[in-house]
Every structure is written in C-alpha cells, then in structure tokens.
Write a protein that holds these residues in place. Structure first.
Motif, PDB file in Angstrom:
ATOM      1  N   ARG A  33       0.834  -1.203   0.000  1.00  0.00           N
ATOM      2  CA  ARG A  33       0.000   0.000   0.000  1.00  0.00           C
ATOM      3  C   ARG A  33       0.869   1.252   0.000  1.00  0.00           C
ATOM      4  O   ARG A  33       0.619   2.203  -0.747  1.00  0.00           O
ATOM      5  CB  ARG A  33      -0.932  -0.010   1.211  1.00  0.00           C
ATOM      6  CG  ARG A  33      -2.076  -1.014   1.109  1.00  0.00           C
ATOM      7  CD  ARG A  33      -3.149  -0.758   2.164  1.00  0.00           C
ATOM      8  NE  ARG A  33      -2.655  -0.960   3.530  1.00  0.00           N
ATOM      9  CZ  ARG A  33      -2.627  -2.141   4.143  1.00  0.00           C
ATOM     10  NH1 ARG A  33      -3.062  -3.237   3.505  1.00  0.00           N
ATOM     11  NH2 ARG A  33      -2.186  -2.244   5.389  1.00  0.00           N
ATOM     12  N   GLU A  49       1.367   4.182  -3.042  1.00  0.00           N
ATOM     13  CA  GLU A  49       1.234   5.612  -2.790  1.00  0.00           C
ATOM     14  C   GLU A  49       2.473   6.364  -3.263  1.00  0.00           C
ATOM     15  O   GLU A  49       2.369   7.439  -3.871  1.00  0.00           O
ATOM     16  CB  GLU A  49       1.020   5.861  -1.293  1.00  0.00           C
ATOM     17  CG  GLU A  49      -0.315   5.372  -0.754  1.00  0.00           C
ATOM     18  CD  GLU A  49      -0.391   5.495   0.764  1.00  0.00           C
ATOM     19  OE1 GLU A  49       0.569   6.045   1.364  1.00  0.00           O
ATOM     20  OE2 GLU A  49      -1.382   5.039   1.348  1.00  0.00           O
ATOM     21  N   HIS A  53      -2.506  -3.675  -5.900  1.00  0.00           N
ATOM     22  CA  HIS A  53      -1.843  -2.427  -5.527  1.00  0.00           C
ATOM     23  C   HIS A  53      -1.042  -1.779  -6.642  1.00  0.00           C
ATOM     24  O   HIS A  53      -0.876  -0.555  -6.645  1.00  0.00           O
ATOM     25  CB  HIS A  53      -0.932  -2.663  -4.322  1.00  0.00           C
ATOM     26  CG  HIS A  53      -1.676  -3.048  -3.084  1.00  0.00           C
ATOM     27  ND1 HIS A  53      -2.434  -2.162  -2.368  1.00  0.00           N
ATOM     28  CD2 HIS A  53      -1.787  -4.242  -2.446  1.00  0.00           C
ATOM     29  CE1 HIS A  53      -2.984  -2.773  -1.331  1.00  0.00           C
ATOM     30  NE2 HIS A  53      -2.603  -4.037  -1.351  1.00  0.00           N
TER      31      HIS A  53
END
Length: 737
Positions: free
Chosen positions: A48, A52, A89
C-alpha cells in the motif's frame, strides 16, 4: 528510444493462507485484542505504501520480477497472496509480471519435471498470462512453442528479461544403492515395532537423509533458453540489455556459510557459460535472503576474453532484518551507457514515515578487459573507452568525460567497421542544426571537415591554426601528409608523425595571449590486418578536447585523413585513437566546431553569397542552388543567435567577413529607392563590426554581456528583414527577366 526502465523485485516472502507469524515486537505477555503480526499483513502494508509512493512520484513500473519462494515450506496459499498483492496495488498488466518458482514452491513428494510439481505455480502465474520460465516435463522440446511467453521485452527492445527455473530438482530424493535400497523402507518398523509415532518420526528423518535441495538447470532448459534468447527481437540501435531471473544464487552473496549438500548450483559453470554466450548483463535472484549487488566475471576457455555480469541478490524481511523487503531496480542510460539503480524498500511500521536507505548504483560498462563495452577506470589514472560501435563509444565517452575523466586524461579507441569510403562517421545522437535530415547531415559534416582541412583560407588571420594549413603547409612549406604517405609506402615507420603546433608562431615567452589548436599531433601507423590487407591506424593527441561537439568532428577529420593516405597507398582505414589530456563537455552549439557558415562560404562556396544577395535583392528564389543558399543563411542566423545565448569561456567564432561581403554585394546591386535593402545592408555591416569588436576583446563574461544584447538586436532585425523579403516556405520560381 526509452532511456529508463523500472522494475519491482520481490523475492522469498514465504507466505501461506493460514498466516506466518512475524513477531516484530517484544511480547512478554499476551493481551486480548492485540494479535501477533504476520508476514502477510506486513507485506500488505508495504505494498500500500509503495503504491502511494509511485503515484506521488509519478513513476510507472515497466515490470514486476518475482524470483520465487512465495510459499512457506510448501504451505498452500503463498502464490495466491503474492499475485493478489501485485494485482491489487500496482495495477500492472499480468503480461508484465515475471515469475519463477523457488524451492519452497514445489511439493517435496513430486518428481522433477512432473505436472504435480508445478500445479500451483501454473495455476496462479502461468494460466493468467504472466511471463514464466520454460518448464522441464511441461513445455515441449526441442520445438519451443510460444517463446514470447518466456520473456519480457521493452517496447523498443532496448531490454529483455528471461526467467529461468532452477528448482526442478529441489527436494529431490536420491536413489539408494542396493542392498541398502531394499531394506531402507523397513528400518522404522524394525527399530520401533508397534510404536507408530516413533516409526513415523524415524521414517521422516530417514527420508530427510536422502532428500537434497538441489539447484540445477537442465541441458534441455539451457538449450531452450538459448533458442528463446536468440529469437528475441533486437533494438534498431544499440545493444539490448539482457536480464536473467532465477531463484537460486550463482555464488554466495555473503560471507555466511551454509553447511548442506548441494548448497550451490550443481552445474554452475555450465550455467555461467550460458550467461556469457547469451550476453546476459544482469542476473536477479533470491533464495539466500541476503542483499548484494556485485559483478561476476566470466572468462572464455582461454581466459583472455571476459564477460561481466551484475548479480543482484534480493533479500527478504525477517525480525531484525527489515531494511530490504523488496526493491525498485531502475535501468538508466539505455542503450549505450546502462546503469542500474537499486532502491531498497524497508518494511514499514504503521503511522511512521518510510525510511529510505541510500540507493546502490552500478554502472554496467565501467570495467573490463577486451570487449565492445569496455571502459577502464582507475583512480587518478587515464580513462580508456574502446569499442567498434560509434554511437555506443560516443555515448560512453561523453558520459565519462562528464564524470570519471572530467578535466582528466581520456583515451578513446575506436575500431570502426569497414565503410563505403563515401560517408564520414557521425554519431546518430550528434545534434546538427535542427532542420538537417538524412543526406543533409552528411553534407554538413563533409563541408565542415573539408573546411578544417583546407591548406589555405581567407580566414587564416582569424584562425591561424587551421588544421589543414598546419598539416599541409607547416612553416609555410612542409606538406606533412605527403611526407607520411612516402614513409608508409616504404615501410611500417613510427616516424609517420605530423605536428600542428609551431613554437615559433604559437608560443610566447610568458605564455600570455597564446592561441593555438587543441589538436596538437597525429601519428599514422601501418598495420597488417586480416585477409592479407594493410590498415592505417591514426593516433591523435589533443591538449584539451570537448566531447559533446568536438570529438565527433575530430573523428570525422581523422577518418578523412586516413582515407586520403590510404587512397594513395592502396591500404584501408584502420583504428582511430584519440588522447585528450583535458577532457571536457562544455559545448552548447555547432557554432563551436566551425567558423560560421556565412564566413566559410568565402573559402568553400563564394557563389552562395552571390545567390543569397540576388535572392534578397529580387525577393525571389530560382532553382535548387538559390533555395539552398537562402536556407543556409537562415541556419547561419540561427547559429549566430545561439552564440549570443550564453557565455562560453572557450570563446565562439562569430561571423564577420561573410557578413561584410554579403552587405557589399547587396549595396552594389540594390535599387537606389529600396530603403529596406539599405537597412538590411547597414545591419549586416553593423553586426560584423560589433562581432569583430567582441572577437578582438578579452572574451570575458563582461565583454560577452556588452556584446550579446547588441548582437541579438541586430539579429532580430536581420531575421525580420529576411522573412519580409523571402517568406519561409516560398517556392522556387522561374526567371522572367
């Protein structure tokens, strides 16, 4: 061609559907509602955070490389979890994911090459369309069906990734010799009759004694790999960077000793020979849970020719070892100056800022012995770049001149292949004036080289060190090229040397105000080449050499001289070596490699000044020659504008004589009533005079700052007047007068 590619490398996560405990904290008591952390949860948080970061930095992955051991000791669910994390992801297409099985990913009771051994791997990775290795017993032999399923290639083919299966013999059970084999299975019941639990434990221990975690790549697999590599599409320019991905190591990546049978690959040297023969530049692996990025040098049988491979060993995450859980691997400088940047991605902690260790940089072309990729570097010593591909050597020499050899000694050895004898060498990346295409590039280069090799020039008062004048009229009388031809016709002499520095003309007692060429000396050597032919090599010394603009022109000059000598002798042009005592990269414009175009016309094509003046006076262009003259004039104005854009301590030749001559031609042919032409001629004369003032100044930054705005103002006026009288794109017309 793309110069960069980025991959995410994952290895040895050791996951399972039931969860694998990862105790990162000091749990002295059990507290309700605070469960133990797991490897699966930690890796999920990492993915995750990574997603980002990639979005924040606007970075896209060109591929994901998984080098095995998704599962933990064969426990189910590991493959699915890793695949799910990547898919959820990273948002990368499945055909950009490369996956190989590890020793923990194959069942212990499955025979090598069996369907059972690869059932989970095929279902999770292969069936959805990931790039996977050729598998023993699964894929056809000798015909390779769908080789594209076994390689990941860049859109422009600048790089290619090849997965390799090293786990086909992992956990293989050896065949015991007779008579031991016949009694082996009966040992547990014989030693522990009636004790079921003890007998089962004995049986497991006995099986472990005959089971070996063996790393090996079969002969069929190596041949299949060779066929896959050979059939891989190649880039239009440059060399393809080839990357191999496997689970097991080539050699131990650390000093830690592993005491077990088959700790290393059983046919390691055969595998290394494949890597060398297939020109693999990078190997990525896992298995050892150790991070490293080191070079492996693979020699040919005779030990003379060396191939260098960067081996990247990927770590995993464990308690106390969390700084390199996965890593981003970026390839830069493709295709000619490849460099690898490895960014370790630590396992994050909830709520805390991500820690970023310093990246590891490895230049793939820094060291070597004898190959087209060679650059030899030793601290403080001269740097050597050598090769036979002009584009590659130029890119690497330029990169080295900016870094390792900056303001130091740089030797470039170029062994060009036989050419057609017509074109002069010029790197495809060399920035000639923007509107020159195809054959026009070669015309521009040839005219430039021929001007530098003139034995006489009307501009010698401004450039008294014109190369041709020094070579063919040294001291006003010695033709050094003729002397060299005579020497080499007689024998392979080491005296075939020409000098371009004249101490009587060039040197001052105190060294003040001296101006002489950077090109100081050249030697031509006669050499016996292949097929009974004789080659002439050129070795040139430069007191200083600028590599972005000047070095390619110097190479073209040396090839021009080689051909002139060889045509007289019936030999062929050979190697070119340049020695720069002070390597630089400071140029910004083609102006710096020549007198301006309009000035060179006085020596090479004075008729173009007549044609240009005629076009400007009559506001019309007639025929190809006049169109060409006008186009070159516009290019000359752009060249002059570039010279005014930024200060250069080495100085830039600026147009003077050509502008004055053009102004004179316009004045004597212009109608008296044409005020616009009078202004044009006046501006030409004014620009010539301010240029001359600047050229005779100290050429300091202050002098440049005084000259530049005045020259730019005059150039703007000349460009406007040229466009007014000869609009861009105006077609050639037939004469009516």
């Amino acid at each position: 061609m793309a110069e960069r590619a980025t991959f995410l490398h994952i290895t040895d996560p050791h996951l399972s559907g039931s969860g694998v405990r990862l105790e990162r904290d000091d749990r002295k008591v059990e507290v309700p509602g605070i469960p133990a952390s797991t490897r699966e949860e930690a890796l999920g948080l990492l993915f995750r955070r990574l997603a980002e970061r990639l979005a924040r930095e606007d970075r896209a992955l060109d591929g994901v490389i998984f080098s095995g051991d998704a599962q933990n000791k064969g426990a189910a669910g590991g493959h699915e979890l890793v695949f799910k994390l990547i898919a959820e992801h990273l948002g990368i297409a499945v055909d950009r994911i490369v996956s190989v099985p590890g020793n923990h990913d194959v069942p212990r009771d499955a025979a090598p090459g069996s369907a059972q051994r690869y059932e989970d791997f095929i279902r999770v990775w292969r069936d959805p369309g990931c790039v996977v290795p050729w598998l023993d017993g699964i894929d056809g032999w000798p015909a390779i069906i769908a080789p594209e399923r076994h390689r990941l290639i860049a859109t422009d083919c600048s790089w290619a990734v090849f997965p390799i299966n090293t786990s086909n013999w992992s956990h293989v059970t050896s065949v015991l010799p007779e008579p031991l084999r016949s009694y082996w299975d009966a040992i547990p019941d014989t030693l522990a009759p009636g004790e079921t639990a003890v007998a089962a434990q004995l049986r497991s221990q006995l099986q472990a004694l005959t089971r070996y975690d063996m790393a090996r790549i079969s002969e069929h697999h190596l041949e299949a790999l060779r066929a896959i590599v050979t059939s891989t599409p190649q880039p239009d320019k440059g060399r393809q960077l080839r990357i191999a991905v496997m689970h097991h190591h080539l050699r131990s990546p650390s000093l830690r000793e592993e005491l077990k049978p088959f700790a290393d690959m059983s046919n390691l040297e055969q595998v290394r020979a494949f890597l060398r023969g297939s020109d693999i530049g990078v190997v990525i692996h896992g298995h050892k849970h150790e991070h490293a990025a080191d070079f492996d040098h693979i020699y040919a049988g005779g030990g003379d020719d060396m191939h260098r491979v960067l081996v990247i060993s990927g770590a995993t995450f464990e308690v106390g070892r969390e700084t390199d859980a996965v890593r981003l691997i970026t390839l830069d400088g493709l295709p000619h100056t490849p460099e690898v940047r490895i960014e370790a991605i630590p396992l994050p902690r909830s709520g805390a800022e991500d820690h970023r260790p310093a990246p590891i940089l490895r230049r793939l072309w820094t060291t070597g012995v004898r190959s087209a990729e060679t650059v030899l570097v030793s601290s403080g010593a001269p740097v050597i770049v050598e090769g036979s591909d002009l584009d590659e050597v130029y890119a690497r020499a330029l990169a080295i001149a900016k870094s390792d050899a900056r303001r130091g000694t740089l030797l470039v050895h170029l062994d060009l292949p036989d050419d057609d004898g017509k074109t002069l060498p010029l790197p495809s990346a060399y920035a000639v004036p923007d509107d020159l295409q195809g054959d026009e590039r070669q015309t521009w280069l040839r005219e430039l080289v021929e001007w530098w090799q003139l034995d006489r020039s009307q501009l010698e008062t401004r450039i008294p060190y014109l190369h041709g004048a020094r070579l063919r009229r040294y001291g006003g009388k010695i033709d050094q090229i003729e002397r060299i031809i005579a020497l080499l016709r007689a024998k392979p002499s080491t005296r075939a040397v020409a000098v371009l520095v004249d101490p009587f003309r060039d040197f001052a007692p105190d060294g003040a105000g001296e101006e002489f060429a950077s090109f100081c000396l050249v030697e031509f050597r006669r050499r016996d080449a292949d097929a009974g032919r004789i080659a002439v090599d050129a070795i040139a010394f430069y007191r200083a050499q600028e590599f972005e603009r000047w070095w390619p022109i110097n190479i073209a000059e040396l090839r021009f001289l080689q051909r002139e000598i060889c045509e007289e002798l019936g030999f062929r042009p050979g190697r070119i070596t340049t020695i720069a005592a002070d390597a630089r990269t400071i140029s910004r414009s083609p102006t710096q490699v020549a007198m301006p175009i309009v000035d060179r016309w006085l020596d090479q094509a004075p008729e173009r000044l007549h044609l240009l003046a005629d076009a400007l006076v009559h506001k019309a262009m007639h025929g190809v020659a006049q169109n060409s003259a006008v186009r070159e004039w516009r290019r000359s104005l752009a060249e002059l504008r570039t010279a005014t854009d930024g200060f250069n301590s080495d100085g830039i030749p600026v147009a003077i004589e050509g502008l004055l001559t053009l102004a004179t031609y316009i004045k004597v042919t212009a109608p008296v009533a044409d005020e616009e032409l009078s202004i044009l001629a006046r501006n030409l004369g004014d620009l010539a005079r301010v240029n001359e003032t600047f050229e005779h100044s100290t050429r300091s930054r202050a002098a440049f700052n005084r000259w530049s705005p005045v020259a730019q103002s005059l150039l703007v006026a000349l460009e406007r007047l040229t466009d007014a009288r000869l609009p861009a794109g105006q077609p050639a017309t037939a004469r009516t007068d």
